[in-house]
Design a protein around this motif. Structure first.
Motif, PDB file in Angstrom:
ATOM      1  N   GLN A  65     -52.361 -66.356  14.353  1.00  0.00           N
ATOM      2  CA  GLN A  65     -52.686 -65.831  13.024  1.00  0.00           C
ATOM      3  C   GLN A  65     -54.055 -66.332  12.564  1.00  0.00           C
ATOM      4  OE1 GLN A  65     -49.845 -66.710   9.904  1.00  0.00           O
ATOM      5  NE2 GLN A  65     -50.723 -65.151   8.555  1.00  0.00           N
ATOM      6  N   GLU A 107     -51.113 -69.778   4.357  1.00  0.00           N
ATOM      7  CA  GLU A 107     -50.175 -69.492   5.452  1.00  0.00           C
ATOM      8  C   GLU A 107     -49.318 -70.697   5.819  1.00  0.00           C
ATOM      9  OE1 GLU A 107     -53.469 -66.362   7.164  1.00  0.00           O
ATOM     10  OE2 GLU A 107     -53.089 -68.191   8.291  1.00  0.00           O
ATOM     11  N   TRP A 120     -49.786 -59.849   9.322  1.00  0.00           N
ATOM     12  CA  TRP A 120     -50.784 -60.906   9.086  1.00  0.00           C
ATOM     13  C   TRP A 120     -52.085 -60.306   8.546  1.00  0.00           C
ATOM     14  CZ3 TRP A 120     -50.282 -63.522  14.574  1.00  0.00           C
ATOM     15  CH2 TRP A 120     -49.114 -64.294  14.609  1.00  0.00           C
ATOM     16  N   ASP A 169     -57.399 -64.305  11.606  1.00  0.00           N
ATOM     17  CA  ASP A 169     -58.063 -64.506  10.311  1.00  0.00           C
ATOM     18  C   ASP A 169     -59.564 -64.705  10.509  1.00  0.00           C
ATOM     19  OD1 ASP A 169     -55.661 -64.460   8.952  1.00  0.00           O
ATOM     20  OD2 ASP A 169     -55.485 -66.650   8.818  1.00  0.00           O
ATOM     21  N   HIS A 216     -52.249 -59.593   4.880  1.00  0.00           N
ATOM     22  CA  HIS A 216     -52.475 -60.829   4.123  1.00  0.00           C
ATOM     23  C   HIS A 216     -53.954 -61.213   4.157  1.00  0.00           C
ATOM     24  CE1 HIS A 216     -52.877 -65.299   4.150  1.00  0.00           C
ATOM     25  NE2 HIS A 216     -52.259 -65.140   3.001  1.00  0.00           N
ATOM     26  N   THR A 217     -54.556 -61.071   5.327  1.00  0.00           N
ATOM     27  CA  THR A 217     -55.970 -61.434   5.491  1.00  0.00           C
ATOM     28  C   THR A 217     -56.868 -60.503   4.671  1.00  0.00           C
ATOM     29  OG1 THR A 217     -55.365 -62.053   7.736  1.00  0.00           O
ATOM     30  CG2 THR A 217     -57.711 -61.959   7.239  1.00  0.00           C
ATOM     31  N   ASN A 269     -55.745 -69.908   5.702  1.00  0.00           N
ATOM     32  CA  ASN A 269     -54.769 -70.779   6.349  1.00  0.00           C
ATOM     33  C   ASN A 269     -53.973 -71.605   5.332  1.00  0.00           C
ATOM     34  OD1 ASN A 269     -54.666 -73.381   8.798  1.00  0.00           O
ATOM     35  ND2 ASN A 269     -53.709 -71.400   8.947  1.00  0.00           N
TER      36      ASN A 269
END
Ligand SMILES: [Zn+2]
Length: 625
Positions: free
Chosen positions: A382, A424, A333, A386, A336-337, A421
Motif C-alpha cells: 500500500q 493507514e 487503497w 501511495d 484512499h490515496t 501512511n
C-alpha cells in the motif's frame, strides 16, 4: 512557564552573516533571471516560455513477440526566442544497448539492440540516420531550415525495438504482459536556463519532459486488453458491451467493480473479436504517455470525488495477476490515496481523470499509471502504491526537471507518503517506519557523500543521491512545515504549485515562491537545508540553575535547522514536553539558550528529535546531581 532566546554578541554577528546570505545561483540559471523568464518573487517571468508538441503515435505489439513497431508524427512548436538549428531527440530505449552508459550494473537479459529508427522525415525531407552510430539516448538532428521563434516543425518517424526480458521500468512482465514506457522518439526539453537537455539517460534519473498533447493508437491481437495514460476514445470498437458497461459503472461507483475477472478471461469475449484491435488514447497537456497490455490480467475499477467544488470524480483502476493478494486491494487503497492527496497534502484536487495501478516490477511512476511490483506484505504494498501515486504532483503536474533536481520530486513523494501512511497504520507507526526506512540509513552513514548539499545537481551525484533526493529533502519540507505551521506551510506550497504547475520550476523558483507565499524571508532556512554540508546532531550541552529556574544551552553540532522536543522530568515525578520549531536556529545556527522558569527541581532532561534522527544521541540528555 515561559522561555526566551538570548542573543549573544556572537549570535548577532552570525545573524548578520546568515540573513545577508543570498542563495547561490549557478551562473547559467542566473541568466534566466536576468532575461526575465523567472522572477525573484517566485513566479514565471513575463518573458517565460516553454516549448511543446503534438504527438500522434501508433504502435503495434503482438505478444509473445517482443517487438514494438511504431510510427509517429510530431508537430513541435518553438515558443522560445531562439532560432533552433537542430533538434535533440531522446531515444531512451538505447539504454538497453550493449555498452550504454548506465548508472548501475545490469543483467544480460536487459540487453537489446536498442532503438532502431527506420526512417525520419523533417518537414517531408528524409534525414540520414545510421542506427549503428546512433548509440546514445540523445541524438541531434540537423535542420536544413532553422526553426525560427514561434514557428513549428513536423517530424515523421518510424521505428522498432525489442522489449527487454530483464524488465525494469518497462519491458516484459510475463510472456503476454508488457509494460511499454519510454517507447517513442521524443524531442528533448529545450528550456530557458539550460537550452537542450543533453543529459544521457542512465536509468536513474527519471523525467524531464515538455507538456505535450498526445494521441496514442495501440494495436494488439484480440483478447489483449490495453491500459494507457489518457482517456480511451473508442471503447465500442475494442471492448464487448458488457465490459464497457462495467468500466463505465466504475466511473461513478465508490465501491470496487470487477471489470474483468479470471472467469471473463477464460471465455475470451472481453475484447472485440477482430484479429487486431486498435485502442485509441488521448491526453492533453501532459508530460508523457505509457501503455501496458495483457491477455490475462484482472481489471478492477472504482472512483472517488477528488474536487469538492466541482464534484469531479477520478477513476482508480488496477490491472494485475489474479494470484496477487495485494493488487486485489489496489483500487480500494488507491481511492484512499486519491482522497488524501486531493484533500490533505498537497491538498490540490487530483489533476487527472484517472490512475491505474499496473502490476509489473519497477515501483515506478508514469503519468496516470504506476508500475508496481507485487509485495507479500500488504502494508508495504500500500505504501509503495501511495508513493508512486503521489508522484502525480511532482514531477508530472509540476513539470520537475528530475534529471537535475531529483529532490524536487522524490522529496515530496516521500513527504506525502508519510501523511497517507499515518492514516493507514496510525501516526506513531508511520513515523517509526519513516524514521527507520527513510532517515536511519542516511544519518547512521558518516560518509561524506551523505552530507553533500541537497542542491548538488542530481546528475553529479553517485553515493549521495538516494538520501539527498528522498529523506533529506523530505525532512527539509517537514522542518519547514514545523516552522511555518500547517496552515501557512500549505498556503505557501499552494502559491508555489499555482505559480508553476504545467511549467518547469527549478529550486530557486521553489525557494522564492515559498518566501512570497509565506510572506517571510526564509533564505536562512533554505541556505541551511539546501546549501550546506550540515547533518543532524544536537547536544544538550549544559543545564544550569539560575534565579527563578534553569538555563539550557543547546549546541547544534550537525547544523541542520531542525525542530525538537525538550522533555523534562521534575523531582516530583511530573513530566513536561516543550516543542521547539526550527525558528530557534534563525539567529544562531550553532547554539541556543533557553530559560525555563520554574520553582520546581528538574531531575532530568532529554532532547528528542523524533523523525529528525540524531547522529549521536549520547549527548542529548542531562541528569541533575
Ligand atoms: Zn519516487
Amino acid at each position: 512557564m515561559f522561555k526566551k532566546y538570548i542573543l549573544t554578541v556572537l549570535a548577532a554577528i552570525f545573524l548578520f552573516n546568515v540573513n545577508a546570505q543570498s542563495l547561490y545561483i549557478p551562473r547559467d540559471v542566473q541568466k534566466a533571471y536576468n532575461k526575465g523568464t523567472r522572477e525573484a518573487d517566485g513566479k514565471p517571468g513575463k518573458n517565460y516560455w516553454q516549448n511543446s508538441a503534438n504527438y500522434n503515435i501508433s504502435i503495434t505489439v503482438m505478444p509473445p513477440d517482443r517487438t514494438v513497431k511504431g510510427t509517429e508524427q510530431i508537430t513541435y512548436f518553438n515558443n522560445s526566442p531562439d532560432t533552433l538549428k537542430q533538434l535533440n531527440m531522446k531515444l531512451i530505449m538505447n539504454i538497453h544497448r550493449a555498452g550504454a552508459t548506465r548508472f548501475r550494473n545490469t543483467t544480460p537479459d536487459y540487453i537489446t539492440p536498442g532503438m532502431q529508427v527506420d526512417s525520419i522525415f523533417v518537414n517531408g525531407e528524409k534525414k540520414p540516420w545510421d542506427n549503428a552510430k546512433a548509440l546514445g539516448t540523445n541524438q541531434f538532428v540537423k535542420l536544413s531550415t532553422p526553426l525560427l521563434p514561434h514557428d513549428s516543425v513536423k517530424l515523421n518517424i518510424t521505428w522498432h525495438y525489442e522489449l527487454a526480458l530483464g524488465a525494469g521500468r518497462e519491458g516484459v512482465i510475463d510472456p503476454t504482459t508488457f509494460y511499454i514506457g519510454y517507447f517513442y522518439p521524443r524531442i528533448s526539453v529545450y528550456d530557458d536556463y539550460n537550452g537542450w537537455d543533453r543529459l544521457e539517460f542512465n536509468d536513474r534519473q527519471e523525467f524531464y519532459n515538455d507538456f505535450n498533447n498526445y494521441t496514442l493508437n495501440v494495436t494488439v491481437p484480440k483478447n489483449f486488453v490495453v491500459w494507457a495514460t489518457g482517456i480511451l476514445q473508442n471503447p465500442a470498437q475494442v471492448l464487448q458491451p458488457e465490459y464497457i458497461k462495467r468500466m463505465q459503472r466504475s466511473f461513478t461507483s465508490d465501491s470496487v467493480i470487477h471489470i474483468v475477472t479470471p472467469a471473463d478471461i477464460a471465455q475470451k469475449q472481453v475484447t472485440s473479436q477482430n484479429d487486431m484491435n486498435t485502442w485509441v488514447w488521448k491526453a492533453n497537456d501532459i508530460s508523457d504517455m505509457v501503455t501496458a497490455v495483457s491477455d490475462h490480467y484482472d481489471w478492477d475499477g472504482a472512483s472517488t470525488i477528488v474536487d469538492d467544488a466541482t464534484h469531479r470524480r477520478a477513476s482508480m483502476q488496477a490491472a494485475f495477476d489474479d494470484r496477487s493478494a495485494d493488487f486485489h486491494l489496489a483500487v480500494k487503497w488507491g481511492l484512499h490515496t486519491l482522497n488524501g492527496l486531493s484533500h490533505n497534502l498537497p491538498g490540490v484536487p487530483y489533476p487527472y481523470p484517472k490512475m491505474t495501478a499496473f502490476q509489473g516490477f519497477a515501483d515506478m511512476e508514469f503519468p496516470m499509471m504506476v508500475n508496481d511490483s507485487h509485495e507479500i506484505d500488504l502494508a508495504d504494498a500500500q505504501l509503495l502504491q501511495d508513493h508512486e501515486m503521489a508522484h502525480t504532483y511532482f514531477p508530472f503536474y509540476m513539470g520537475i526537471n528530475e534529471t537535475r533536481y531529483g529532490y524536487m520530486d522524490e522529496g515530496w513523494a516521500t513527504t506525502f507518503e508519510l501523511f497517507l501512511n499515518e492514516d493507514e497504520i496510525g501516526k506513531q507507526a508511520a513515523l517509526d517506519r519513516y524514521r527507520n526506512v527513510r532517515i536511519k540509513p542516511y544519518i547512521t552513514d558518516p560518509s561524506s557523500s551523505e552530507d553533500l548539499p541537497i542542491i548538488t545537481p542530481t546528475s553529479e551525484l553517485v553515493g549521495g543521491y538516494a538520501h539527498n533526493a528522498y529523506g533529506k529533502a523530505s525532512l527539509s519540507y517537514l522542518a519547514l512545515r514545523d516552522l511555518l505551521g500547517d496552515e501557512l506551510f500549505k498556503k505557501a506550497l499552494h502559491v508555489y504549485m499555482a505559480n508553476w504547475h504545467g511549467k518547469h520550476p527549478i529550486p530557486w523558483d521553489y525557494f522564492n515562491s515559498m518566501n512570497s507565499g509565506s510572506g517571510k524571508n526564509l533564505n536562512w532556512f533554505f541556505y541551511n537545508w539546501f546549501f550546506t554540508n550540515d547533518y543532524i546532531d544536537i547536544s544538550l550541552q549544559a543545564v544550569v540553575k539560575e534565579a527563578g529556574g534553569y538555563v539550557f544551552s543547546i549546541q547544534n553540532i550537525g547544523g541542520y535547522a531542525i525542530p525538537f522536543d525538550i522533555k523534562l522530568t521534575y523531582a516530583d515525578g511530573a513530566t513536561q514536553t516543550i516543542h521547539e520549531t526550527p525558528a530557534v536556529w534563525e539567529h544562531n545556527q550553532k547554539q541556543v539558550f533557553f530559560h525555563i522558569a520554574t520553582k520546581k527541581v528538574i531531575k532530568s532532561a532529554v532532547l528528542d528529535n523524533g523523525i529528525f534522527m540524531d547522529a549521536d544521541v549520547s549527548n542529548n540528555s542531562w541528569t541533575g546531581k
